[in-house]
Design a protein around this motif. Structure first.
Motif, PDB file in Angstrom:
ATOM      1  N   MET A  62       0.894  -0.997  -0.193  1.00 42.79           N
ATOM      2  CA  MET A  62      -0.091   0.386  -0.086  1.00 42.79           C
ATOM      3  C   MET A  62       1.405   1.179   0.308  1.00 42.79           C
ATOM      4  O   MET A  62       1.679   1.005   0.949  1.00 42.79           O
ATOM      5  N   ASN A  63       0.913   2.751  -1.116  1.00 46.74           N
ATOM      6  CA  ASN A  63       1.399   3.318  -0.541  1.00 46.74           C
ATOM      7  C   ASN A  63       0.925   4.116  -1.015  1.00 46.74           C
ATOM      8  O   ASN A  63      -0.233   4.868  -0.825  1.00 46.74           O
ATOM      9  N   ASN A  64       1.302   5.336   0.280  1.00 48.66           N
ATOM     10  CA  ASN A  64       1.120   6.146   1.381  1.00 48.66           C
ATOM     11  C   ASN A  64       0.397   7.456  -0.418  1.00 48.66           C
ATOM     12  O   ASN A  64      -0.824   8.103   0.087  1.00 48.66           O
ATOM     13  N   GLY A  65       1.220   7.547  -0.587  1.00 49.51           N
ATOM     14  CA  GLY A  65       1.338   9.086  -1.690  1.00 49.51           C
ATOM     15  C   GLY A  65       0.251   8.787  -2.320  1.00 49.51           C
ATOM     16  O   GLY A  65      -0.671   9.669  -3.356  1.00 49.51           O
ATOM     17  N   SER A  66      -0.260   6.725  -3.743  1.00 47.07           N
ATOM     18  CA  SER A  66      -0.840   7.044  -4.299  1.00 47.07           C
ATOM     19  C   SER A  66      -2.079   6.626  -3.416  1.00 47.07           C
ATOM     20  O   SER A  66      -3.643   7.673  -3.981  1.00 47.07           O
ATOM     21  N   MET A  67      -2.491   6.193  -2.087  1.00 44.34           N
ATOM     22  CA  MET A  67      -4.217   6.458  -1.482  1.00 44.34           C
ATOM     23  C   MET A  67      -4.570   7.855  -1.412  1.00 44.34           C
ATOM     24  O   MET A  67      -5.563   7.978  -1.756  1.00 44.34           O
ATOM     25  N   ALA A  68      -3.327   8.827  -0.874  1.00 46.68           N
ATOM     26  CA  ALA A  68      -3.575  10.386  -0.880  1.00 46.68           C
ATOM     27  C   ALA A  68      -4.156  10.811  -2.309  1.00 46.68           C
ATOM     28  O   ALA A  68      -5.532  11.449  -1.992  1.00 46.68           O
ATOM     29  N   ASN A  69      -2.988  10.251  -3.301  1.00 42.50           N
ATOM     30  CA  ASN A  69      -4.251  11.375  -4.545  1.00 42.50           C
ATOM     31  C   ASN A  69      -5.451  10.531  -5.118  1.00 42.50           C
ATOM     32  O   ASN A  69      -5.884  11.038  -5.552  1.00 42.50           O
ATOM     33  N   PHE A  70      -5.625   9.621  -4.991  1.00 45.43           N
ATOM     34  CA  PHE A  70      -6.703   8.548  -4.778  1.00 45.43           C
ATOM     35  C   PHE A  70      -8.088   8.927  -4.406  1.00 45.43           C
ATOM     36  O   PHE A  70      -9.086   9.282  -4.963  1.00 45.43           O
ATOM     37  N   ILE A  71      -7.983   9.214  -2.785  1.00 44.54           N
ATOM     38  CA  ILE A  71      -8.219   9.908  -2.044  1.00 44.54           C
ATOM     39  C   ILE A  71      -9.651  11.242  -2.612  1.00 44.54           C
ATOM     40  O   ILE A  71     -10.318  11.014  -2.368  1.00 44.54           O
ATOM     41  N   CYS A  72      -8.446  12.013  -3.095  1.00 48.10           N
ATOM     42  CA  CYS A  72      -8.555  13.292  -4.046  1.00 48.10           C
ATOM     43  C   CYS A  72      -8.832  12.996  -5.038  1.00 48.10           C
ATOM     44  O   CYS A  72      -9.874  14.593  -4.845  1.00 48.10           O
ATOM     45  N   GLU A  73      -7.942  13.163  -5.536  1.00 49.88           N
ATOM     46  CA  GLU A  73      -9.188  12.612  -6.961  1.00 49.88           C
ATOM     47  C   GLU A  73     -11.135  12.313  -7.138  1.00 49.88           C
ATOM     48  O   GLU A  73     -11.967  12.760  -7.732  1.00 49.88           O
ATOM     49  N   LEU A  74     -11.486  10.794  -5.863  1.00 51.66           N
ATOM     50  CA  LEU A  74     -12.580  10.619  -5.761  1.00 51.66           C
ATOM     51  C   LEU A  74     -12.837  11.698  -5.276  1.00 51.66           C
ATOM     52  O   LEU A  74     -15.032  11.762  -5.515  1.00 51.66           O
ATOM     53  N   ARG A  75     -12.629  12.286  -4.453  1.00 56.25           N
ATOM     54  CA  ARG A  75     -13.755  13.107  -3.479  1.00 56.25           C
ATOM     55  C   ARG A  75     -13.729  13.733  -4.571  1.00 56.25           C
ATOM     56  O   ARG A  75     -15.175  14.640  -4.426  1.00 56.25           O
ATOM     57  N   LYS A  76     -13.218  14.744  -5.240  1.00 54.10           N
ATOM     58  CA  LYS A  76     -13.400  16.080  -6.397  1.00 54.10           C
ATOM     59  C   LYS A  76     -14.368  14.795  -7.329  1.00 54.10           C
ATOM     60  O   LYS A  76     -15.080  16.133  -7.839  1.00 54.10           O
ATOM     61  N   SER A  77     -14.058  14.342  -7.709  1.00 54.73           N
ATOM     62  CA  SER A  77     -15.167  13.788  -8.533  1.00 54.73           C
ATOM     63  C   SER A  77     -16.982  13.317  -8.403  1.00 54.73           C
ATOM     64  O   SER A  77     -17.797  13.585  -9.303  1.00 54.73           O
ATOM     65  N   LYS A  78     -16.109  13.676  -7.090  1.00 55.05           N
ATOM     66  CA  LYS A  78     -18.075  13.253  -6.552  1.00 55.05           C
ATOM     67  C   LYS A  78     -18.679  14.830  -5.895  1.00 55.05           C
ATOM     68  O   LYS A  78     -19.643  15.401  -5.464  1.00 55.05           O
ATOM     69  N   ASN A  79     -17.701  16.151  -6.432  1.00 59.29           N
ATOM     70  CA  ASN A  79     -18.257  16.983  -6.342  1.00 59.29           C
ATOM     71  C   ASN A  79     -18.118  17.531  -4.499  1.00 59.29           C
ATOM     72  O   ASN A  79     -19.558  18.334  -4.523  1.00 59.29           O
ATOM     73  N   MET A  80     -17.379  16.894  -3.310  1.00 60.51           N
ATOM     74  CA  MET A  80     -17.637  16.636  -2.678  1.00 60.51           C
ATOM     75  C   MET A  80     -16.245  17.643  -2.076  1.00 60.51           C
ATOM     76  O   MET A  80     -14.676  17.817  -2.329  1.00 60.51           O
ATOM     77  N   THR A  81     -16.430  18.633  -0.602  1.00 58.75           N
ATOM     78  CA  THR A  81     -15.304  19.391   0.291  1.00 58.75           C
ATOM     79  C   THR A  81     -14.669  18.502   0.552  1.00 58.75           C
ATOM     80  O   THR A  81     -15.580  17.288   1.349  1.00 58.75           O
ATOM     81  N   GLN A  82     -13.562  18.544   1.149  1.00 55.91           N
ATOM     82  CA  GLN A  82     -13.266  17.824   2.559  1.00 55.91           C
ATOM     83  C   GLN A  82     -13.931  17.928   3.428  1.00 55.91           C
ATOM     84  O   GLN A  82     -14.815  16.865   4.329  1.00 55.91           O
ATOM     85  N   ARG A  83     -14.701  19.454   3.949  1.00 53.83           N
ATOM     86  CA  ARG A  83     -15.456  18.995   4.944  1.00 53.83           C
ATOM     87  C   ARG A  83     -16.580  18.023   5.234  1.00 53.83           C
ATOM     88  O   ARG A  83     -17.080  17.866   5.746  1.00 53.83           O
ATOM     89  N   GLN A  84     -17.212  18.280   3.421  1.00 52.76           N
ATOM     90  CA  GLN A  84     -18.668  17.604   3.547  1.00 52.76           C
ATOM     91  C   GLN A  84     -18.140  15.592   3.840  1.00 52.76           C
ATOM     92  O   GLN A  84     -18.848  14.918   4.031  1.00 52.76           O
ATOM     93  N   LEU A  85     -17.083  15.549   2.406  1.00 53.54           N
ATOM     94  CA  LEU A  85     -16.236  14.095   3.092  1.00 53.54           C
ATOM     95  C   LEU A  85     -16.163  13.800   4.973  1.00 53.54           C
ATOM     96  O   LEU A  85     -16.692  12.648   4.628  1.00 53.54           O
ATOM     97  N   GLY A  86     -15.836  14.453   5.283  1.00 58.45           N
ATOM     98  CA  GLY A  86     -15.753  14.446   6.851  1.00 58.45           C
ATOM     99  C   GLY A  86     -17.305  14.625   7.500  1.00 58.45           C
ATOM    100  O   GLY A  86     -17.030  13.392   8.443  1.00 58.45           O
ATOM    101  N   GLU A  87     -18.297  14.917   6.955  1.00 56.72           N
ATOM    102  CA  GLU A  87     -19.296  14.785   7.854  1.00 56.72           C
ATOM    103  C   GLU A  87     -19.870  13.824   7.112  1.00 56.72           C
ATOM    104  O   GLU A  87     -20.688  13.258   8.147  1.00 56.72           O
ATOM    105  N   LYS A  88     -20.074  13.358   6.753  1.00 51.64           N
ATOM    106  CA  LYS A  88     -20.189  11.361   5.811  1.00 51.64           C
ATOM    107  C   LYS A  88     -19.856  11.166   6.868  1.00 51.64           C
ATOM    108  O   LYS A  88     -20.335  10.349   7.092  1.00 51.64           O
ATOM    109  N   LEU A  89     -18.633  11.431   7.294  1.00 52.31           N
ATOM    110  CA  LEU A  89     -18.055   9.615   7.851  1.00 52.31           C
ATOM    111  C   LEU A  89     -18.133  10.354   9.394  1.00 52.31           C
ATOM    112  O   LEU A  89     -16.950   9.538  10.491  1.00 52.31           O
ATOM    113  N   ASN A  90     -18.149  11.287   9.844  1.00 54.52           N
ATOM    114  CA  ASN A  90     -18.106  11.659  10.918  1.00 54.52           C
ATOM    115  C   ASN A  90     -16.382  12.070  11.975  1.00 54.52           C
ATOM    116  O   ASN A  90     -16.147  11.527  13.348  1.00 54.52           O
ATOM    117  N   ILE A  91     -15.695  12.565  10.553  1.00 52.15           N
ATOM    118  CA  ILE A  91     -14.779  13.674  11.550  1.00 52.15           C
ATOM    119  C   ILE A  91     -14.552  14.888  10.723  1.00 52.15           C
ATOM    120  O   ILE A  91     -15.219  15.466  10.446  1.00 52.15           O
TER     121      ILE A  91
END
Length: 272
Positions: A1-30
């Motif tokens: 598991m590569n931390n850098g690739s996972m980081a970029n992957f999460i960022c790309e997926l979040r943006k593809s779903k038009n979510m802000t970091q805050r919105q993603l955090g709220e869905k996960l209660n973080i």
């Protein structure tokens, strides 16, 4: 598991779903800060929320861990990953429940010990239950409010507020009975308590609103404290002949306004 690739992957997926970091955090209660750390490669998502994170982002846990789509693994490997995650979730849950159980026991034992000590000291000094009735009633009331915070898995804050709302009036009547009855305790204590409880319920409801800017909700909660304190001052002034507004009130309200403005600005900044 590569931390850098996972980081970029999460960022790309979040943006593809038009979510802000805050919105993603709220869905996960973080917090959005936790999401930001993931996307900058400064940390990993906790194992207990990997399944939820993968579901929100629309990928499998395996894809999330590998930082790319369509990573084919044998069926047995996928099943092993899911089983491992379920086990980790169960372990995390059991640890939390154990901590809550120990906390409940510790609080209960401490309260009982406090009551016992007060009773023994009062009997030794006065030969009867006199002053000890005050701390005994206060400790019992506090226990009724605190225990729901650890007793329930969900809505524990709500149940603690329910307990406070239900028992505050009986508590005041008991205090009034112990004191021997005064002309101030119930006429002053009941309305002030009800206003304070209504304010706490308002804050709880504002904090529970989904898809809301938490900084803005916090600012509104602080501003609402101004009319609440003004109403309480009015009630107290009727019994004490004191002025409804004094210099300290004006100073504290000014601080509340400034703090609210700062929180609003922080909320606006978080949106961008």
């Amino acid at each position: 598991m590569n931390n850098g690739s996972m980081a970029n992957f999460i960022c790309e997926l979040r943006k593809s779903k038009n979510m802000t970091q805050r919105q993603l955090g709220e869905k996960l209660n973080i917090t959005d800060k936790a999401v930001s750390k993931w996307e900058r490669g400064l940390g990993y998502p906790d194992v207990s929320i990997l399944s939820s994170l993968a579901e929100v982002l629309g990928v499998t846990v395996n894809e999330l861990l590998n930082g790319e789509r369509s990573v084919a693994l044998p069926l047995e490997a996928n099943a092993l990953i899911e089983t491992t995650l379920q086990y980790a979730n169960k372990v995390t849950f059991n640890k939390k429940e154990s901590v809550k159980f120990v906390a409940k026991i510790a609080i209960t034992v401490t309260c009982l010990l406090g009551i016992f000590v007060c009773m023994i000291c009062d009997m030794a000094i006065s030969g009867a239950f006199t002053w000890s009735l005050y701390p005994i009633s206060a400790i019992s009331f506090s226990w009724l409010i605190i225990i729901p915070l650890f007793q329930l898995k969900k809505n524990n804050v709500c149940m603690s507020l329910v307990s406070l709302s239900v028992f505050i009036i009986p508590f005041l009547f008991i205090l009034n009975k112990i004191i021997g009855g005064t002309k101030f305790m119930l006429p002053l204590g009941i309305p002030v308590s009800l206003i304070a409880i209504a304010y706490m319920w308002t804050i709880y409801i504002l904090a529970s609103i989904k898809n809301s800017a938490k900084w803005n909700m916090a600012a509104i909660s602080i501003l609402l404290g101004i009319p609440v304190s003004l109403i309480i001052n009015y009630i107290v002034a009727k019994f004490t002949n004191q002025p409804i507004i004094n210099v300290w009130n004006i100073l504290s309200w000014g601080i509340q306004v400034v703090l609210s403005i700062v929180l609003f600005f922080i909320g606006k900044k978080q949106e961008f």
